[in-house]
Design a protein around this motif. Structure first.
Motif, PDB file in Angstrom:
ATOM      1  N   ARG A  35     -45.365  34.918  11.537  1.00 35.18           N
ATOM      2  CA  ARG A  35     -44.134  35.582  11.078  1.00 35.18           C
ATOM      3  C   ARG A  35     -43.030  35.461  12.113  1.00 35.18           C
ATOM      4  O   ARG A  35     -41.864  35.371  11.784  1.00 35.18           O
ATOM      5  N   ALA A  36     -43.402  35.532  13.404  1.00 32.41           N
ATOM      6  CA  ALA A  36     -42.411  35.468  14.476  1.00 32.41           C
ATOM      7  C   ALA A  36     -43.121  35.100  15.770  1.00 32.41           C
ATOM      8  O   ALA A  36     -44.348  35.226  15.881  1.00 32.41           O
ATOM      9  N   ILE A  37     -42.328  34.653  16.721  1.00 31.02           N
ATOM     10  CA  ILE A  37     -42.844  34.376  18.056  1.00 31.02           C
ATOM     11  C   ILE A  37     -41.898  35.040  19.040  1.00 31.02           C
ATOM     12  O   ILE A  37     -40.683  34.819  18.989  1.00 31.02           O
ATOM     13  N   VAL A  38     -42.456  35.866  19.914  1.00 29.88           N
ATOM     14  CA  VAL A  38     -41.663  36.573  20.918  1.00 29.88           C
ATOM     15  C   VAL A  38     -41.817  35.829  22.234  1.00 29.88           C
ATOM     16  O   VAL A  38     -42.930  35.527  22.663  1.00 29.88           O
ATOM     17  N   VAL A  39     -40.679  35.502  22.848  1.00 29.81           N
ATOM     18  CA  VAL A  39     -40.689  34.800  24.128  1.00 29.81           C
ATOM     19  C   VAL A  39     -39.756  35.513  25.098  1.00 29.81           C
ATOM     20  O   VAL A  39     -38.898  36.306  24.695  1.00 29.81           O
ATOM     21  N   SER A  40     -39.887  35.189  26.369  1.00 31.31           N
ATOM     22  CA  SER A  40     -39.016  35.777  27.380  1.00 31.31           C
ATOM     23  C   SER A  40     -37.604  35.206  27.240  1.00 31.31           C
ATOM     24  O   SER A  40     -37.416  34.102  26.708  1.00 31.31           O
ATOM     25  N   PRO A  41     -36.610  35.920  27.745  1.00 33.07           N
ATOM     26  CA  PRO A  41     -35.242  35.383  27.710  1.00 33.07           C
ATOM     27  C   PRO A  41     -35.143  34.052  28.467  1.00 33.07           C
ATOM     28  O   PRO A  41     -34.414  33.152  28.039  1.00 33.07           O
ATOM     29  N   GLU A  42     -35.871  33.920  29.565  1.00 30.12           N
ATOM     30  CA  GLU A  42     -35.836  32.680  30.345  1.00 30.12           C
ATOM     31  C   GLU A  42     -36.402  31.511  29.537  1.00 30.12           C
ATOM     32  O   GLU A  42     -35.847  30.415  29.544  1.00 30.12           O
ATOM     33  N   PHE A  43     -37.508  31.745  28.829  1.00 30.93           N
ATOM     34  CA  PHE A  43     -38.100  30.707  27.984  1.00 30.93           C
ATOM     35  C   PHE A  43     -37.112  30.310  26.893  1.00 30.93           C
ATOM     36  O   PHE A  43     -36.905  29.122  26.633  1.00 30.93           O
ATOM     37  N   PHE A  44     -36.513  31.303  26.256  1.00 26.33           N
ATOM     38  CA  PHE A  44     -35.539  31.040  25.195  1.00 26.33           C
ATOM     39  C   PHE A  44     -34.369  30.214  25.720  1.00 26.33           C
ATOM     40  O   PHE A  44     -33.957  29.234  25.098  1.00 26.33           O
ATOM     41  N   GLN A  49     -31.446  25.114  25.948  1.00 25.62           N
ATOM     42  CA  GLN A  49     -30.831  24.069  26.765  1.00 25.62           C
ATOM     43  C   GLN A  49     -31.465  22.715  26.453  1.00 25.62           C
ATOM     44  O   GLN A  49     -30.763  21.708  26.337  1.00 25.62           O
ATOM     45  N   ALA A  50     -32.781  22.686  26.288  1.00 28.15           N
ATOM     46  CA  ALA A  50     -33.466  21.433  25.962  1.00 28.15           C
ATOM     47  C   ALA A  50     -33.014  20.904  24.611  1.00 28.15           C
ATOM     48  O   ALA A  50     -32.798  19.692  24.446  1.00 28.15           O
ATOM     49  N   LEU A  51     -32.845  21.779  23.625  1.00 28.50           N
ATOM     50  CA  LEU A  51     -32.371  21.352  22.308  1.00 28.50           C
ATOM     51  C   LEU A  51     -30.946  20.809  22.383  1.00 28.50           C
ATOM     52  O   LEU A  51     -30.621  19.788  21.766  1.00 28.50           O
ATOM     53  N   GLU A  52     -30.096  21.491  23.150  1.00 24.79           N
ATOM     54  CA  GLU A  52     -28.715  21.018  23.302  1.00 24.79           C
ATOM     55  C   GLU A  52     -28.682  19.678  24.021  1.00 24.79           C
ATOM     56  O   GLU A  52     -27.920  18.781  23.637  1.00 24.79           O
ATOM     57  N   ASP A  53     -29.508  19.538  25.063  1.00 19.33           N
ATOM     58  CA  ASP A  53     -29.577  18.263  25.787  1.00 19.33           C
ATOM     59  C   ASP A  53     -30.042  17.145  24.864  1.00 19.33           C
ATOM     60  O   ASP A  53     -29.495  16.037  24.894  1.00 19.33           O
ATOM     61  N   GLN A  54     -31.043  17.425  24.045  1.00 21.41           N
ATOM     62  CA  GLN A  54     -31.554  16.415  23.119  1.00 21.41           C
ATOM     63  C   GLN A  54     -30.485  16.002  22.120  1.00 21.41           C
ATOM     64  O   GLN A  54     -30.342  14.820  21.796  1.00 21.41           O
ATOM     65  N   ALA A  55     -29.706  16.959  21.626  1.00 21.75           N
ATOM     66  CA  ALA A  55     -28.620  16.638  20.693  1.00 21.75           C
ATOM     67  C   ALA A  55     -27.572  15.764  21.380  1.00 21.75           C
ATOM     68  O   ALA A  55     -27.051  14.814  20.779  1.00 21.75           O
ATOM     69  N   ASP A  56     -27.259  16.064  22.641  1.00 20.95           N
ATOM     70  CA  ASP A  56     -26.299  15.245  23.392  1.00 20.95           C
ATOM     71  C   ASP A  56     -26.824  13.831  23.606  1.00 20.95           C
ATOM     72  O   ASP A  56     -26.081  12.851  23.477  1.00 20.95           O
ATOM     73  N   ILE A  57     -28.112  13.715  23.932  1.00 23.33           N
ATOM     74  CA  ILE A  57     -28.723  12.395  24.131  1.00 23.33           C
ATOM     75  C   ILE A  57     -28.659  11.592  22.842  1.00 23.33           C
ATOM     76  O   ILE A  57     -28.322  10.402  22.851  1.00 23.33           O
ATOM     77  N   GLN A  58     -28.962  12.228  21.721  1.00 24.20           N
ATOM     78  CA  GLN A  58     -28.920  11.551  20.427  1.00 24.20           C
ATOM     79  C   GLN A  58     -27.501  11.124  20.076  1.00 24.20           C
ATOM     80  O   GLN A  58     -27.276  10.014  19.596  1.00 24.20           O
ATOM     81  N   ALA A  59     -26.526  11.992  20.322  1.00 26.99           N
ATOM     82  CA  ALA A  59     -25.124  11.659  20.023  1.00 26.99           C
ATOM     83  C   ALA A  59     -24.658  10.482  20.880  1.00 26.99           C
ATOM     84  O   ALA A  59     -23.956   9.593  20.390  1.00 26.99           O
TER      85      ALA A  59
END
Length: 81
Positions: A35-44, A49-59
């Motif tokens: 239903r959900a996954i709880v993570v630390s703010p640092e993990f989030f 940042q990794a998702l944004e970096d991946q989008a930049d690499i793809q662009a």
């Protein structure tokens, strides 16, 4: 990764939030699976940042494959110079 039911999480919410500072906590529900996954703010923050970096690499890769050519005059006009 720790896995708990929704009712377990409700009963010991502060404990599982403390656990989430070390590892993700998966909250499950009968019939629905995760239903959900709880993570630390640092993990989030690192994940975002990794998702944004991946989008930049793809662009950048897309731009290299299909370069859009504009003239110097068009560039200057676009920049308002």
């Amino acid at each position: 990764m720790t896995s708990v039911t929704l009712s377990q999480f409700r009963n010991r919410q502060s404990d599982y939030i403390a656990v989430a500072q070390r590892e993700p906590v998966v909250i499950t529900s009968r019939g629905a699976g995760r239903r959900a996954i709880v993570v630390s703010p640092e993990f989030f923050d690192r994940a975002m940042q990794a998702l944004e970096d991946q989008a930049d690499i793809q662009a950048a890769a897309d731009a290299r494959r299909n370069p859009e050519r504009i003239s110097h005059e068009e560039l200057m006009a676009d920049l308002g110079l």
